[in-house]
Design an enzyme around this catalytic site. Structure first.
Site, PDB file in Angstrom:
ATOM      1  N   LYS A 142      11.583  -2.526  14.486  1.00 18.03           N
ATOM      2  CA  LYS A 142      11.689  -3.557  13.454  1.00 18.03           C
ATOM      3  C   LYS A 142      12.367  -2.946  12.232  1.00 18.03           C
ATOM      4  CE  LYS A 142       8.931  -6.661  10.591  1.00 18.03           C
ATOM      5  NZ  LYS A 142       7.626  -7.307  10.404  1.00 18.03           N
TER       6      LYS A 142
ATOM      7  N   LYS B 218      13.885  -6.471  16.495  1.00 18.35           N
ATOM      8  CA  LYS B 218      13.917  -7.477  15.437  1.00 18.35           C
ATOM      9  C   LYS B 218      14.630  -6.920  14.220  1.00 18.35           C
ATOM     10  CE  LYS B 218      10.710  -9.699  12.326  1.00 18.35           C
ATOM     11  NZ  LYS B 218       9.357  -9.893  11.916  1.00 18.35           N
TER      12      LYS B 218
END
Ligand code: PBG
Length: 356
Positions: A225, A278
């Site tokens: 992330k 992400k």
């Protein structure tokens, strides 16, 4: 014009000769919709999609998020209707984010029996037990400072570590994450998804779940992330923006990809069942690379809020065809190597795919 007989500057070389033209003509396989469908390499179905939902306290609440048209903050009593429509579209799973009634330094509601996520999970499971409920496990929506962990304030927690003021403390936060995951599982969550990029979060949650008797609850780890500007609209939706500073001391530097392999390897070793990359669009190379290095684990891409808002804004201006571009983006994310996609476009996409 007869290209076959037309010569180049060298009279001995015919146009297309080196590429085996006219024997080979790729356009033969693009001649009709039927043949194009037969040779399509990547498919996208509603079964590949996960729909995020923002749940808030109250009754009868359904407020549109201004930067995310078509996405709402909803109270638990409004979820039944929503879940029916998600299920009817063939979308198997939802990802829940909660907005608590009150915030405090450690985010107590996050692991309260009657917390917003616990209520929402029970409401969804009562409506459609088969709907897969995935819960976000993080502190940022619940803490008054908006950070993803307990903060080093005045150096009081760990005075001898000399950590920066406001630093997100790692190991102290792990204890809370484990409690949150257990509480979500107890409420009926099928899968927990830790999103804080705290070192050791998967191991802490695995140990916690197992000790609580939830050894069958999988962990979908936000293993890669990035500290991304694309989360802007989400922070409005979940009211989880940090009051000061940023998340760069735990989320990854957008410039790095080898580090993504390190993070992923650690999460796999700690027992992650599924992986997330992400955001998605500026990170398709990361999706591809993680896919290739960890072929044995299901890989999920998060098509985040800013990616949704960009397209919505351009479509509202008439600059882009929303359906066409959204399906192109989702197909691109699948082609990059994602098995599943968390996307605010899930319901629209499922509808478009059904009508296609
Ligand atoms: C943290 C969390 C965030 C998102 C999902 N989980 C925000 C952040 O890290 O700042 C962003 C999702 C999106 O932008 O759609 N709980």
């Amino acid at each position: 014009m007869n290209f076959q007989n037309q010569t180049t500057k060298n009279p001995n070389v015919k146009i297309g000769q080196a590429a085996n033209f006219p024997t080979i003509r790729p356009r033969r396989l693009r001649i009709s919709p039927q043949i194009r469908a037969m040779v399509r390499e990547t498919n996208l179905t509603p079964n590949d999609l996960i729909y995020p939902l923002f749940v808030t306290h109250g009754r009868g609440v359904k407020t549109e998020i201004s930067s995310m048209p078509g996405v709402y903050n909803m109270s638990p009593d409004m979820l039944a209707e929503e879940i029916h429509s998600v299920a009817e579209l063939g979308i198997p799973a939802v990802l829940l984010f909660g907005i608590p009634a009150e915030k405090d330094p450690i985010g107590l509601e996050n692991f309260a029996d009657n917390g917003i996520i616990q209520q929402a999970t029970r409401a969804i499971k009562e409506t459609i037990p088969e709907m897969v409920v995935i819960t976000d496990v993080c502190l940022c929506e619940y803490t008054d400072h908006g950070h993803c962990g307990i903060l080093n304030v005045g150096g009081q927690n760990r005075p001898n570590l000399h950590l920066p003021e406001g630093y997100v403390l790692n190991d102290e936060t792990l204890e809370i994450l484990a409690k949150v995951a257990i509480s979500h599982a107890a409420a009926g969550a099928d899968i927990v998804a830790p999103s804080g990029m705290i070192d050791g979060m998967v191991a802490a949650i695995r140990t916690g779940l197992d000790s609580g008797g939830y050894e069958h609850t999988p962990i979908l780890s936000y293993s890669t992330k990035y500290a991304s500007g694309f989360y802007g609209p989400f922070r409005e939706a979940a009211q989880g923006a940090p009051k000061s500073g940023d998340r760069r001391s735990h989320q990854m530097d957008p410039a790095n990809i080898r580090e993504a392999l390190r993070e992923t390897a650690l999460d796999v070793a700690e027992g992650a069942d599924m992986l997330i990359v992400k955001p998605a669009l500026a990170y398709l190379d990361v999706i591809r690379t993680v896919r290739e290095h960890f072929p044995e684990l299901p890989l999920v891409a998060y098509n985040v809020s800013g990616e949704y808002s960009m397209l919505k804004a351009a479509a509202a201006q008439g600059w882009l065809d929303e359906e066409r571009v959204a399906l192109e983006i989702l197909t691109g994310i699948r082609r990059a190597g994602a098995d599943m996609i968390i996307t605010y476009h899930a319901k629209d996409a499922a509808r478009w795919l059904q009508n296609a």
